[in-house]
Each structure stands twice: as C-alpha cells, then as structure tokens.
Design an enzyme around this catalytic site. Structure first.
Site, PDB file in Angstrom:
ATOM      1  N   HIS A   1      64.118-118.969  69.448  1.00  0.00           N
ATOM      2  CA  HIS A   1      64.862-119.056  68.190  1.00  0.00           C
ATOM      3  C   HIS A   1      64.811-117.717  67.466  1.00  0.00           C
ATOM      4  O   HIS A   1      64.334-116.722  68.026  1.00  0.00           O
ATOM      5  CB  HIS A   1      64.339-120.215  67.333  1.00  0.00           C
TER       6      HIS A   1
ATOM      7  N   HIS B   1      61.571-115.577  67.693  1.00  0.00           N
ATOM      8  CA  HIS B   1      61.332-114.856  68.955  1.00  0.00           C
ATOM      9  C   HIS B   1      62.317-113.685  69.079  1.00  0.00           C
ATOM     10  O   HIS B   1      61.956-112.611  69.560  1.00  0.00           O
ATOM     11  CB  HIS B   1      61.495-115.796  70.155  1.00  0.00           C
TER      12      HIS B   1
ATOM     13  N   CYS C   1      42.965-127.308  68.760  1.00  0.00           N
ATOM     14  CA  CYS C   1      44.394-127.534  68.481  1.00  0.00           C
ATOM     15  C   CYS C   1      45.187-127.280  69.759  1.00  0.00           C
ATOM     16  O   CYS C   1      45.136-126.186  70.320  1.00  0.00           O
ATOM     17  CB  CYS C   1      44.914-126.621  67.376  1.00  0.00           C
TER      18      CYS C   1
ATOM     19  N   CYS D   1      47.934-124.542  69.423  1.00  0.00           N
ATOM     20  CA  CYS D   1      47.410-123.165  69.454  1.00  0.00           C
ATOM     21  C   CYS D   1      46.697-122.900  70.769  1.00  0.00           C
ATOM     22  O   CYS D   1      46.459-121.748  71.111  1.00  0.00           O
ATOM     23  CB  CYS D   1      46.397-122.912  68.350  1.00  0.00           C
TER      24      CYS D   1
ATOM     25  N   CYS E   1      44.825-128.334  61.846  1.00  0.00           N
ATOM     26  CA  CYS E   1      45.173-126.965  62.228  1.00  0.00           C
ATOM     27  C   CYS E   1      45.957-126.319  61.080  1.00  0.00           C
ATOM     28  O   CYS E   1      46.960-126.871  60.634  1.00  0.00           O
ATOM     29  CB  CYS E   1      46.032-126.975  63.493  1.00  0.00           C
TER      30      CYS E   1
ATOM     31  N   HIS F   1      49.653-125.394  62.483  1.00  0.00           N
ATOM     32  CA  HIS F   1      50.577-126.459  62.882  1.00  0.00           C
ATOM     33  C   HIS F   1      50.516-127.689  62.000  1.00  0.00           C
ATOM     34  O   HIS F   1      51.325-128.609  62.160  1.00  0.00           O
ATOM     35  CB  HIS F   1      50.336-126.845  64.347  1.00  0.00           C
TER      36      HIS F   1
ATOM     37  N   LYS G   1      56.970-120.397  57.427  1.00  0.00           N
ATOM     38  CA  LYS G   1      57.214-119.653  58.665  1.00  0.00           C
ATOM     39  C   LYS G   1      58.280-120.389  59.472  1.00  0.00           C
ATOM     40  O   LYS G   1      58.184-121.603  59.686  1.00  0.00           O
ATOM     41  CB  LYS G   1      55.923-119.569  59.481  1.00  0.00           C
TER      42      LYS G   1
ATOM     43  N   LYS H   1      59.320-124.133  65.246  1.00  0.00           N
ATOM     44  CA  LYS H   1      59.553-125.530  65.617  1.00  0.00           C
ATOM     45  C   LYS H   1      58.723-126.489  64.781  1.00  0.00           C
ATOM     46  O   LYS H   1      59.199-127.554  64.388  1.00  0.00           O
ATOM     47  CB  LYS H   1      59.224-125.720  67.095  1.00  0.00           C
TER      48      LYS H   1
HETATM   49  N1  MSP Z   1      52.434-117.282  74.350  1.00  0.00           N
HETATM   50  C1  MSP Z   1      51.824-116.719  73.188  1.00  0.00           C
HETATM   51  C2  MSP Z   1      51.777-115.204  73.277  1.00  0.00           C
HETATM   52  C3  MSP Z   1      51.051-114.676  74.475  1.00  0.00           C
HETATM   53  S1  MSP Z   1      51.144-112.934  74.565  1.00  0.00           S
HETATM   54  C4  MSP Z   1      50.049-112.530  75.745  1.00  0.00           C
HETATM   55  C5  MSP Z   1      52.652-117.108  71.962  1.00  0.00           C
HETATM   56  N2  MSP Z   1      53.908-117.471  72.191  1.00  0.00           N
HETATM   57  S2  MSP Z   1      54.962-117.973  71.087  1.00  0.00           S
HETATM   58  O1  MSP Z   1      56.094-118.480  71.814  1.00  0.00           O
HETATM   59  O2  MSP Z   1      54.334-118.846  70.153  1.00  0.00           O
HETATM   60  O3  MSP Z   1      55.479-116.666  70.387  1.00  0.00           O
HETATM   61  C6  MSP Z   1      54.749-116.044  69.417  1.00  0.00           C
HETATM   62  C7  MSP Z   1      55.464-114.805  68.903  1.00  0.00           C
HETATM   63  O4  MSP Z   1      56.832-115.080  68.562  1.00  0.00           O
HETATM   64  C8  MSP Z   1      54.862-114.327  67.597  1.00  0.00           C
HETATM   65  O5  MSP Z   1      53.726-113.534  67.767  1.00  0.00           O
HETATM   66  C9  MSP Z   1      56.000-113.537  67.030  1.00  0.00           C
HETATM   67  O6  MSP Z   1      56.054-112.292  67.657  1.00  0.00           O
HETATM   68  C10 MSP Z   1      57.213-114.373  67.411  1.00  0.00           C
HETATM   69  N3  MSP Z   1      57.590-115.315  66.362  1.00  0.00           N
HETATM   70  C11 MSP Z   1      57.738-116.669  66.463  1.00  0.00           C
HETATM   71  N4  MSP Z   1      58.133-117.161  65.247  1.00  0.00           N
HETATM   72  C12 MSP Z   1      58.245-116.159  64.365  1.00  0.00           C
HETATM   73  C13 MSP Z   1      58.624-116.045  63.011  1.00  0.00           C
HETATM   74  N5  MSP Z   1      58.978-117.097  62.286  1.00  0.00           N
HETATM   75  N6  MSP Z   1      58.635-114.818  62.460  1.00  0.00           N
HETATM   76  C14 MSP Z   1      58.307-113.699  63.178  1.00  0.00           C
HETATM   77  N7  MSP Z   1      57.941-113.773  64.442  1.00  0.00           N
HETATM   78  C15 MSP Z   1      57.871-114.972  65.060  1.00  0.00           C
HETATM   79  O7  MSP Z   1      52.118-117.032  70.885  1.00  0.00           O
END
Ligand code: MSP
Length: 503
Positions: free
Chosen positions: A18, A21, A126, A129, A147, A150, A300, A303
């Site tokens: 989304h 990411h 969690c 996480c 958590c 979440h 934030k 999902k």
């Molecule tokens: N799989 C782990 C990361 C492992 S790296 C060795 C993870 N994945 S995640 O799908 O949850 O993605 C996390 C990352 O997505 C965050 O660190 C950030 O870079 C990005 N973001 C997800 N939602 C976000 C926002 N709402 N705002 C900014 N960045 C966001 O954690």
C-alpha cells in the site's frame, strides 16, 4: 569508491503493498536513480519477507499453502513496483534456496563460534510483530497486555529455544553507533544508544519450535526448530548482493550499502543487525537511513488501522507513476510523521506538477514553436537567471547527496517558479526574436528536468525527447552547452485533478 548499494526493507506479503510500502520503495528508487545519474555503479535490492507465523496464518485463512500464497504475492509485488517504475536490480525472496542456505550456514557459524546457545524462554508475544514484548514495552488495555503497534492482546508463549548472545555485543554496538555516523538522521542513533544504555541488551530468542511455527528455515543441526523470521529476513541484505555466490561482488557493494527503513524497524536494523554481522565477521552497513510514518488523521497508515490508501487509487488519480512518485517524495520526512490526505496530495500535484513545472514546459514550448518554429539557437543566458540556475542546482546536488529528496525537490520547484516569473517579466510573446529569453528558459527547463528525472523519470525523458536535449550527469552540467534546441511539441504533462475534497 564508485559503488552505491541501496536496499528497502523486505515486505511481509500478507496483503498487497500500500501507500506506506510505496513511500519507502519510491524513496529508495529515487536515490538509486540519482546515484546512477551521477555515474555510480548501483545495486538496488528489494523483495519479500516470506517466512514466519504471520504468513503461515495468512495462508491458513486463505485455505492455501504458504508457498502458494508467497508465490502469488511475489508476482503482485513485482507488478506494483513495475507500475510505479521502480528500477530495482534484484527482487529477493526469503524462500529462494540460495538465501535459505545462507540463513542456515550463518546460524551454524554463530553456533560454532559460541554466539548461539539453547535455553528456556517464556514471555508475551505479538504474532503480527513476530516478537516478544517485555514489561515496559507493551501497553495495557483493561488490565491485559496489548501490542502497542497492533493494538491486539499479546499471547503468553513458553518454549525451549536457541538464543543469540546479543548481550555480548554491547560495547561493540555503542562504539560503532557513537563513532561511525551510520544511522541517519542522528536522532535515531541517539535513540538506540540511550535504549542500550538504559535497558542493556538481553539475549535474543532466534528459533521457534516447529510445532509453533512450521513455515520457515530449519535450524540445520536441529530440525525441531525453525529459525526466527527476523534473523532470516535481515540476512537478505547479504544474500541479495551475492554473499554466497560471488564474494567479490558482495564485498564491492557491501562497502557502500545503504539500508532505507521505517522507524518501526530501527532496533532490528541497528542493535540486532549490527551484532549478527559482527558475529559473522562482516562490517556494519555504511548507512541506515530512517524515516517516519505516513499517517492519516493521526494514525499510522496500515492494515491494522484500516486506513490504507491503495496504490491503484493513487495511480489512477495522479495519471500514472510520475505523479504518485512526486507526491510521495515531496511529503517524505525522516523525522516527523507526514499526515496525508487526498486533499493535500491533490494540492501538491496541481500546484507543483501541473501549474509550475507543466505550465512552464507548455508555455515555453508553445512560444518556441510559434515564434521560432521550435528552433532556438544558443544565446548568452541572462546573468541573473544563470546565477539562479547554478545556485539552485548546487543546492539540489548537496541535498540529494544528503538523502534529502524533498529538500532537493523544493529547490527545483523554486527555480521553476523563477522561470515562470521570468516569462511574465520578459514577455517573450511580444518580441519579434525572443531567442535570448527562450534559450535561457530552455536552459532552466533542461537543468530542472534533469534534476527531477530520478523522481519523475518518464515525464523527464519525454520532455528531453520533445525539446531535444539529453538527461545527463547533473554534476557535470554547464549552461550554454547546447548549440540548439529543437522543440517538436509543447506537451501537456499533467492533467489537473479536479477539486473533489477528501474522498
Ligand atoms: N518484513 C519486515 C522487514 C524486514 S527487513 C529485513 C517488515 N515488513 S513490513 O511489510 O511490515 O514493512 C515495513 C516497512 O514498510 C516499514 O519499515 C516502512 O518502511 C514501510 N511502511 C509501512 N507502512 C508505512 C507507513 N504508514 N508509513 C511509512 N512507512 C511505512 O517490517
């Protein structure tokens, strides 16, 4: 050193990517494209984090095997990155067999070196996480541990596990964090240092009994255990660059590796990651660039909060990748969370891309075609204008090299506003031969377009093509290099989004 290795976090594919990411990925892509433009040897890695309980449960819910799900999702992620014009060099999946082998051999190496041992563990966990929470880290809702990220109840788990001796790395971590300026901006480094100083470092459980988590890489010498998903995931940064397959290549890129991460995963990418690397005799990364969150109405975006903005909606509303890339880069912020709404994004798109950049291209292009049949020969650029161009370009380069993409964009937007003001002031439409004014304006457009190319690559090449110049190394730009512009078309680059409020 002419290499530039840049990574995004690898994402959990328990849903399509989304806006959050896309925020990280677009930012990393802009840095990668900029580095290529200044002639660095770039390696840009992204991918998916496919193991662990979260994915296992997601698959169960769908009535599919985890492998089926992650295979499908990998196609979906790649497709979104393609549609956003993300120029990654390699897409890593933690189910790749080369990666799995590195995870196993690294685990074994740490075990042999005495950094991994077996013991009991009990604690509050969690699932989202994939981590245990200690007192002080979780919140309480109606007397129950929750958590904090979440907002869901924590589960009590007790198990025999393998530990990683994180506690042994305390002095190493403090020294590296204090002296090497790795974590950027520095405030995040201070945050980690103060956490280590205050709480110390506890050894980290890095395996799960296979009855609890079956979807993952097995401990090589004890198949009753699956390796912790974060241990597995972090290693992607070394496997992706060829640690197991081409050591020379790995070392070449590792020497200049930049991890881009959200602030939620700062601890994993500093305390835990640097210690694992040290245990494996690998130096710490060159930079960990940390950013804050995209938020909507204070929450934030994600999902869990249910306030996701889809990439499809963004692409449809802002006429394809460049509009979306520009907006995300423009609101990018390392230190402060950025509140976004369609209202704000519409305003950025309309005011800056349509009314400032698009408008200047259209006006100057149309005047050049009408007045001089599109052929504009070299003239001396007005001193003041040329100074403005060079100053802004210098600022732009400095900011980009400091990873300050929004700051760099603002410099260029200011310059483009100067360009529009110059048209108004010099009134080239009233002149019989406005070559001097138009040549100066085209130089301004050329420089700005090259500067914006990492952010809006398709539009930038289109302008370069229609106006007859090349996208080239912005460090080597000089004014008056082009003998003649040949304007073939004065395109409308960005159709304005009609005001529709916050939908
Ligand atoms: N799989 C782990 C990361 C492992 S790296 C060795 C993870 N994945 S995640 O799908 O949850 O993605 C996390 C990352 O997505 C965050 O660190 C950030 O870079 C990005 N973001 C997800 N939602 C976000 C926002 N709402 N705002 C900014 N960045 C966001 O954690």
């Amino acid at each position: 050193m002419n290499t530039f290795y840049i990574t995004t976090p690898i994402y959990y594919p328990n849903g399509p990517p989304h806006i959050g990411h896309a925020y990280t990925t677009v930012y990393a892509d802009v840095l990668a494209r900029f580095a290529r433009l200044i002639e660095k040897d770039v390696f840009f890695l992204t991918g998916n984090d496919e193991h662990g309980l979260k994915i296992q449960r997601f698959a169960e819910k769908l009535g599919k095997t985890p492998k089926e799900v992650v295979d499908e999702m990998a196609v979906i992620y790649r497709d979104y990155w393609l549609r956003l014009n993300i120029s990654y060099d390699y897409f890593i999946r933690t189910t790749d067999s080369v990666h799995e082998k590195v995870v196993m051999s690294s685990f074994e190496k740490l075990y042999r070196k005495g950094y991994v041992y077996k013991d009991k563990y009990g604690g509050l966990y969690c699932v989202d996480c994939e981590k245990y929470y200690l007192p002080g880290e979780y919140v309480e809702v109606e007397g129950k541990p929750y958590c904090p990220i979440h907002n869901k109840p924590l589960e009590y788990l007790e198990e025999e596990t393998y530990y990683f001796k994180l506690s042994e790395f305390k002095d190493y971590l403090l020294e590296v964090l204090r002296n090497n300026k790795i974590v950027y901006p520095e405030e995040y480094s201070l945050e980690v240092i103060s956490r280590i100083e205050k709480e110390g470092l506890r050894d980290l459980s890095i395996a799960r009994p296979v009855e609890r988590v079956s979807w993952g890489v097995k401990v090589p010498f004890d198949p009753n255990y699956v390796i912790y998903v974060w241990f597995d995931a972090l290693l992607n940064y070394i496997t992706g660059a060829g640690y197991a397959t081409d050591l020379e290549r790995f070392e070449k890129y590792w020497a200049n590796v930049h991890h881009v991460v959200g602030k939620d995963i700062l601890w994993f990418h500093t305390a835990i990651w640097f210690s694992i690397l040290k245990g494996l005799d690998i130096p710490p990364p060159k930079k960990v660039i940390v950013h804050a969150f995209l938020i909507n109405k204070g929450l934030k975006i994600g999902k869990s909060a249910g306030n996701v903005i889809s990439i499809d909606d963004l692409l449809a509303r802002y006429n394809g990748p460049d509009g979306v890339r520009y907006i995300l880069s423009r609101v990018f912020n390392m230190s402060k969370d950025s509140e976004v709404s369609f209202e704000l994004m519409d305003a950025i798109y309309n005011d800056e891309l349509a009314d400032t950049y698009g408008n200047l291209i259209r006006r100057v292009g149309a005047l050049a075609i009408k007045k001089l049949r599109g052929k504009i020969y070299r003239r001396e650029v007005d001193k003041k204008l040329s100074e403005q161009i060079m100053v802004k370009m210098g600022n732009y380069l400095e900011r980009m090299k400091n990873y300050d993409v929004p700051g760099a964009i603002i410099e260029i937007m200011d310059l483009l506003r100067e360009g529009n003001a110059y048209v108004n002031n010099t009134r080239p439409w009233e002149k019989e031969d406005p070559s001097k004014e138009l040549y100066g304006l085209l130089e301004l457009i050329r420089v700005s377009t090259i500067a914006l190319a990492p952010v809006i690559p398709s539009v930038a090449s289109k302008v370069a093509d229609e106006f007859g110049f090349k996208i080239e190394n912005p460090e080597k730009l000089q004014l008056g290099m082009l003998e003649r512009y040949n304007i073939r078309n004065a395109p409308i680059l960005f159709k304005k989004v009609p005001a529709q409020g916050n939908t």
